[in-house]
Each structure stands twice: as structure tokens, then as C-alpha cells.
Design an enzyme around this catalytic site. Structure first.
Site, PDB file in Angstrom:
ATOM      1  N   HIS A  26      -4.386  -9.396  -8.592  1.00  0.00           N
ATOM      2  CA  HIS A  26      -5.812  -9.075  -8.798  1.00  0.00           C
ATOM      3  C   HIS A  26      -6.265  -7.802  -8.095  1.00  0.00           C
ATOM      4  CE1 HIS A  26      -7.916 -10.466  -4.990  1.00  0.00           C
ATOM      5  NE2 HIS A  26      -6.741 -11.034  -4.810  1.00  0.00           N
TER       6      HIS A  26
ATOM      7  N   SER B 248      -0.005  -8.455  -5.006  1.00  0.00           N
ATOM      8  CA  SER B 248      -0.966  -9.408  -5.558  1.00  0.00           C
ATOM      9  C   SER B 248      -1.607  -8.819  -6.810  1.00  0.00           C
ATOM     10  CB  SER B 248      -2.043  -9.719  -4.522  1.00  0.00           C
ATOM     11  OG  SER B 248      -3.087 -10.472  -5.115  1.00  0.00           O
TER      12      SER B 248
ATOM     13  N   CYS C 296     -12.626 -10.850   3.292  1.00  0.00           N
ATOM     14  CA  CYS C 296     -12.438 -12.157   3.914  1.00  0.00           C
ATOM     15  C   CYS C 296     -13.209 -12.233   5.223  1.00  0.00           C
ATOM     16  CB  CYS C 296     -10.964 -12.410   4.178  1.00  0.00           C
ATOM     17  SG  CYS C 296      -9.922 -11.186   3.434  1.00  0.00           S
TER      18      CYS C 296
ATOM     19  N   GLY D 169      -1.252 -12.811  -2.855  1.00  0.00           N
ATOM     20  CA  GLY D 169      -0.850 -12.066  -1.666  1.00  0.00           C
ATOM     21  C   GLY D 169      -0.775 -12.948  -0.432  1.00  0.00           C
ATOM     22  N   THR D 170      -1.739 -13.825  -0.279  1.00  0.00           N
ATOM     23  CA  THR D 170      -1.769 -14.681   0.911  1.00  0.00           C
ATOM     24  C   THR D 170      -0.528 -15.567   0.981  1.00  0.00           C
ATOM     25  OG1 THR D 170      -4.171 -14.639   0.912  1.00  0.00           O
ATOM     26  CG2 THR D 170      -3.117 -16.424   2.151  1.00  0.00           C
TER      27      THR D 170
ATOM     28  N   GLN E  11      -2.034  -3.743  -0.864  1.00  0.00           N
ATOM     29  CA  GLN E  11      -3.015  -2.676  -1.039  1.00  0.00           C
ATOM     30  C   GLN E  11      -2.342  -1.347  -1.419  1.00  0.00           C
ATOM     31  OE1 GLN E  11      -6.496  -2.387  -1.897  1.00  0.00           O
ATOM     32  NE2 GLN E  11      -6.369  -4.070  -0.434  1.00  0.00           N
TER      33      GLN E  11
END
Ligand code: PLP
Length: 378
Positions: free
Chosen positions: A202, A200, A323, A71-72, A180
């Protein structure tokens, strides 16, 4: 004693069925997908299948799906790569919502240091971006607008289609971080009307370190990772074959079970909130969002203290986003919703998953009540 995991917005466990599908690509089928021999072709076949699956589920073309490290990376690439491309058309203004994930916010700060003008879209008390806020900020200078589909702290769902329309009317690109949202609702890029969308693996029971970015055909985005011809020359690096196979299988399973999951999440949320009934000074934020994610505050109880005490008692939750929780910074999301710094420090995030039971969440709620009352006495 078995621990209770209530931090699925940070990450989810790898589904065993998905692991089994990945294993051949971590063992016998080890070829480099770009190699022009049988080993390579077999690997590329698996990557092509994964791309087709993701495209089909998102309502996109396979050529519009790019694999990334998560995702990042997808968020960084969409915002920075999109902003760089739009700058060539004289558009050097970027708009992001104030409640974006740090992957988007930090990318916006990087652009600002490089000379881009950056504006932040405010949210209302429910944590939602209002369309009129975008109408006020957008101009003929705006190159790209980024608003996430579902917030990772409150679960608040954003009016993506309407926001994308406003961006397009002004000639800007529209990107949504759907990381999300993907575990909780079907996503169709045409219906959302977006130019770019990130997911993402995971966050929906697939492997970590794997994500995708949808880029609508015809939309120009500069590459960030150079050095290879992979992903149509836009994202260099040897493809993580097993991870792409796992992500596609995990997303297929997620979409196939989405209404069932959503019902289960509603049941868990209700059981959890019922369990907290009677607790003084309890506030729940983002009440209208996805059921699986909730931010809550207990007056007089610091979030990190509650997280620590619950951890000692076998329950994992988080103080804000994963985070941010190791640092002492209060949540930028809750502060954007109008909470004071002190109030934001009293918040914790609880996020349910498919393996949680009603007994788990009731037990966690009972512990939270007990711990909160003790902490408040001290
Ligand atoms: C987890 C998350 C990300 C980052 O994804 P990674 O794959 O962990 O890099 C980005 N945006 C949102 C909304 C997230 O929840």
C-alpha cells in the site's frame, strides 16, 4: 472543494489499473491457492506469477520471496524470526537503528524482554547511520542487524551495502526495511547485499494488508505464524490471492516509472519549498533523502495544531509518522537526529504522490504560511 492529499508515506490510493487486475480474484477466481483442484490451481497460478514478478524486480529467486500481511508483519518476522534462529548459534545480541519504524523497534523491545541484548545505532544530524557506529557496536555475539533503506519521516537514505558488509564480516545477519524505499528507488537484493528485505504494497499504490519478505536462500529464519504449510511452511494462512496479484502489478508499474516519478517528486518538492519561502523559523530535515518525503519544523507552531488546521482547510499531512500522530509522543526519529522534545513537537511530515500537481503543493504551502503566522500570533 477537492481535498489535497500530502500523506503518501502513510499510505497511497489504490491505482485503478491495479484494482482492475485484482477484481477477477475477488470474484470468479475465488479458489484457495492450496486446493488441489482446478479452482485452486488457477489461484495458485496467479500467486506464482505474482511471486515471479516480485522476485524478478528485486533480483531474487521466486523461492526467496514470501508473502505476508504487510510491512509490519514482514518486519516483525525478519527481526524476531532471524534473532531466534541466530540464538541457536549462541548469538543473542540484536542491533537496530534508532530511527527504525515502530514495527522493528517494538519487535526489538519484545526480544529484549525475552532476554536478548539490544543496541541502538545512532544517526547523525542528517538522519543517517554512519558505518563507524556499527563497527563500534557489533561483536561476535551479534545475531542480526536491522537498518531501514529509507526513513519514513525524513526520506533519508541509509548506506545499506556498507552496513551489510560490516554485519557479514562479524557473522551476523542483515535485514533492511525497504517499505519506504520501494516507491522511490529500484531495489536489487544482490547489490544491497542484504539477507532479508521487506516491502509493503500500500506504499506503492497497491492494496493494503499485503507485503513481502525476501529471505536469501540458505538464511534460517523461524516462522512466527504457524498453522499451515503455505509459503514453504514458514508462514501459515490462506494466501490473499487478489492482494498478491495487486502488489506485484503495482510494484511492476512503480519500477517501470521510477525515474519519471522521481523527477516529478523533485519538481513538487521544489514548488512546495518555493511556496514556503519567506516563512520565518522554517527548518527542513533530511534534505539529502528521497524528494517525496520531508519533515519540517516551524518555530513556535505545534505540529498537531498545524495538522488540525490544515485538515479543516482541506489538506492532509501528518505530524510525524502516521502510527505516531494520534498519540502525543514526539518523533523518535527527529529526537535521534538531535532535536529537543519541544522542537520535535513542532515537526510535521509532508509526503508527495504521483497524483499531486504543482498547483496542489503551492496551495498547501500558501495555507501553511497563513496558518503558521496566525497560530504564532495566538
Ligand atoms: C508503513 C511502513 C511500515 C509498515 O507497513 P504496513 O504495511 O503498513 O504494516 C513499515 N516500515 C516503514 C518504513 C513504513 O513506512
Amino acid at each position: 472543494m477537492e481535498r489535497i492529499y500530502l500523506d503518501h508515506a502513510a499510505t497511497t490510493p489504490l491505482d485503478n489499473e491495479i484494482l482492475q487486475k485484482m477484481l477477477p480474484y475477488l470474484t470468479d477466481c475465488f479458489g484457495n491457492a492450496d486446493s488441489p483442484h482446478a479452482h485452486g490451481r488457477k489461484a495458485m497460478g496467479a500467486v506464482d506469477n505474482a511471486r515471479d514478478t516480485l522476485a524478478e524486480l528485486l533480483g531474487a529467486k521466486p523461492s526467496e520471496v514470501y508473502f505476508t500481511s504487510g510491512g509490519t508483519e514482514s518486519d516483525n518476522w525478519a527481526l524476531v524470526g532471524g534473532a531466534y534462529a541466530m540464538k541457536e548459534q549462541g548469538r543473542d545480541h540484536v542491533i537496530v537503528s534508532a530511527i527504525e519504524h515502530h514495527a522493528v523497534l517494538a519487535a526489538a523491545e519484545k526480544l529484549q524482554k525475552e532476554g536478548f541484548a539490544v543496541s541502538y545505532l545512532p544517526v547523525n544530524g542528517q538522519g543517517r547511520v554512519e558505518t563507524k557506529a556499527l563497527e563500534e557496536l557489533i561483536s561476535a555475539r551479534t545475531g542480526i542487524v536491522a537498518v531501514m533503506t529509507v526513513n519514513n519521516e525524513t526520506g533519508a537514505v541509509q548506506p545499506i551495502r556498507a552496513l551489510a558488509e560490516i554485519a557479514h564480516k562479524a557473522g551476523a545477519l542483515f535485514f533492511t526495511d525497504a517499505v519506504q524505499a520501494a516507491p522511490h528507488m529500484p531495489l536489487r537484493v544482490q547489490e544491497l547485499g542484504v539477507d532479508m528485505l521487506s516491502v509493503s504494497s500500500h506504499k506503492f499504490y497497491g492494496p493494503k494488508g499485503c507485503g513481502a519478505l525476501y529471505i536469501k536462500s540458505g538464511v534460517k529464519v523461524k516462522p512466527l505464524i504457524v498453522g499451515g504449510e503455505q509459503e514453504r511452511g514458514l508462514r501459515g494462512g490462506t494466501t490473499n490471492v487478489a492482494a498478491t496479484v495487486g502488489m506485484a502489478a503495482a510494484y511492476r508499474k512503480t519500477v517501470a516509472t521510477v525515474s519519471q516519478t522521481s523527477q516529478k517528486m523533485q519538481t513538487l518538492r521544489k514548488a512546495f519549498l518555493d511556496g514556503l519561502a519567506g516563512l520565518d523559523g522554517l527548518h527542513i530535515y533530511g534534505d539529502e533523502g528521497v524528494s517525496a518525503v520531508l519533515s519540517m519544523r516551524i518555530e513556535g507552531v505545534t505540529g498537531v495544531d498545524l495538522v488540525y488546521k490544515l485538515d479543516l482547510n482541506g489538506v492532509s499531512i501528518s505530524a510525524g509518522a502516521a502510527c505516531a500522530s494520534a498519540s502525543v509522543k514526539p518523533s523518535h526519529v527527529l529526537m535521534a537526529m538531535g532535536l529537543t522534545e519541544i522542537e520535535a513537537r513542532e515537526c510535521v511530515r509532508v509526503s508527495f504522490g504521483k497524483d499531486n500537481t504543482e498547483a496542489d503543493v503551492k496551495k498547501a504551502a500558501a495555507l501553511i504560511k497563513e496558518i503558521a503566522e496566525t497560530l504564532r500570533k495566538n
